[in-house]
Design a protein around this motif. Structure first.
Motif, PDB file in Angstrom:
ATOM      1  N   GLY A  31       8.834  10.051   0.741  1.00  0.00           N
ATOM      2  CA  GLY A  31       9.898  11.042   0.842  1.00  0.00           C
ATOM      3  C   GLY A  31       9.420  12.361   1.412  1.00  0.00           C
ATOM      4  O   GLY A  31      10.206  13.174   1.880  1.00  0.00           O
ATOM      5  N   ASP A  32       8.122  12.589   1.363  1.00  0.00           N
ATOM      6  CA  ASP A  32       7.509  13.832   1.815  1.00  0.00           C
ATOM      7  C   ASP A  32       6.146  13.476   2.407  1.00  0.00           C
ATOM      8  O   ASP A  32       5.489  12.557   1.914  1.00  0.00           O
ATOM      9  N   VAL A  33       5.718  14.192   3.430  1.00  0.00           N
ATOM     10  CA  VAL A  33       4.426  13.870   4.038  1.00  0.00           C
ATOM     11  C   VAL A  33       3.287  13.958   3.028  1.00  0.00           C
ATOM     12  O   VAL A  33       2.335  13.180   3.101  1.00  0.00           O
ATOM     13  N   TYR A  34       3.388  14.864   2.080  1.00  0.00           N
ATOM     14  CA  TYR A  34       2.310  15.016   1.105  1.00  0.00           C
ATOM     15  C   TYR A  34       2.295  13.910   0.057  1.00  0.00           C
ATOM     16  O   TYR A  34       1.349  13.801  -0.718  1.00  0.00           O
ATOM     17  N   ASP A  35       3.307  13.033   0.044  1.00  0.00           N
ATOM     18  CA  ASP A  35       3.264  11.839  -0.803  1.00  0.00           C
ATOM     19  C   ASP A  35       2.154  10.901  -0.344  1.00  0.00           C
ATOM     20  O   ASP A  35       1.679  10.066  -1.121  1.00  0.00           O
ATOM     21  N   LEU A  36       1.725  11.049   0.906  1.00  0.00           N
ATOM     22  CA  LEU A  36       0.620  10.237   1.408  1.00  0.00           C
ATOM     23  C   LEU A  36      -0.661  10.477   0.615  1.00  0.00           C
ATOM     24  O   LEU A  36      -1.537   9.617   0.577  1.00  0.00           O
ATOM     25  N   ALA A  37      -0.767  11.627  -0.020  1.00  0.00           N
ATOM     26  CA  ALA A  37      -1.954  11.935  -0.818  1.00  0.00           C
ATOM     27  C   ALA A  37      -2.084  10.990  -2.019  1.00  0.00           C
ATOM     28  O   ALA A  37      -3.165  10.899  -2.614  1.00  0.00           O
ATOM     29  N   ASN A  38      -1.022  10.283  -2.355  1.00  0.00           N
ATOM     30  CA  ASN A  38      -1.078   9.299  -3.440  1.00  0.00           C
ATOM     31  C   ASN A  38      -1.810   8.025  -3.021  1.00  0.00           C
ATOM     32  O   ASN A  38      -2.144   7.202  -3.865  1.00  0.00           O
ATOM     33  N   VAL A  39      -2.054   7.877  -1.740  1.00  0.00           N
ATOM     34  CA  VAL A  39      -2.760   6.707  -1.219  1.00  0.00           C
ATOM     35  C   VAL A  39      -4.257   6.978  -1.324  1.00  0.00           C
ATOM     36  O   VAL A  39      -4.735   8.018  -0.864  1.00  0.00           O
ATOM     37  N   LYS A  40      -4.988   6.030  -1.908  1.00  0.00           N
ATOM     38  CA  LYS A  40      -6.430   6.197  -2.052  1.00  0.00           C
ATOM     39  C   LYS A  40      -7.074   6.404  -0.681  1.00  0.00           C
ATOM     40  O   LYS A  40      -6.822   5.655   0.255  1.00  0.00           O
ATOM     41  N   GLY A  41      -7.871   7.437  -0.560  1.00  0.00           N
ATOM     42  CA  GLY A  41      -8.574   7.732   0.688  1.00  0.00           C
ATOM     43  C   GLY A  41      -7.855   8.709   1.588  1.00  0.00           C
ATOM     44  O   GLY A  41      -8.390   9.120   2.605  1.00  0.00           O
ATOM     45  N   ILE A  42      -6.629   9.076   1.233  1.00  0.00           N
ATOM     46  CA  ILE A  42      -5.872  10.048   2.029  1.00  0.00           C
ATOM     47  C   ILE A  42      -5.774  11.338   1.218  1.00  0.00           C
ATOM     48  O   ILE A  42      -5.230  11.341   0.116  1.00  0.00           O
ATOM     49  N   GLY A  43      -6.328  12.389   1.751  1.00  0.00           N
ATOM     50  CA  GLY A  43      -6.291  13.675   1.062  1.00  0.00           C
ATOM     51  C   GLY A  43      -5.444  14.679   1.810  1.00  0.00           C
ATOM     52  O   GLY A  43      -4.949  14.419   2.910  1.00  0.00           O
TER      53      GLY A  43
END
Length: 64
Positions: free
Chosen positions: A37-49
């Protein structure tokens, strides 16, 4: 690149600092948890900060 529909190969090719393994993790996370829903939700993916997201923010889309 639309992170809610692109395949792993496309994500790896377009996003800086994201190789195939991380791209596959993005796709797997999306399949298990639904659309981002938000680009920063990608931070929930392991290895993506946050830094990876910041580097690619202009390339990331959530819709077509």
């Amino acid at each position: 690149v639309n992170v809610n529909s692109a395949d792993a190969e496309t994500l790896a090719a377009v996003l800086d600092g994201v190789g195939l393994a991380r791209a596959e993790a993005i796709v797997e996370y999306r399949q298990e948890n639904g659309r981002f829903g938000d680009v920063y939700d990608l931070a929930n993916v392991k290895g993506i900060g946050d830094r990876t997201i910041e580097l690619n923010e202009a390339r990331i889309r959530l819709t077509d």
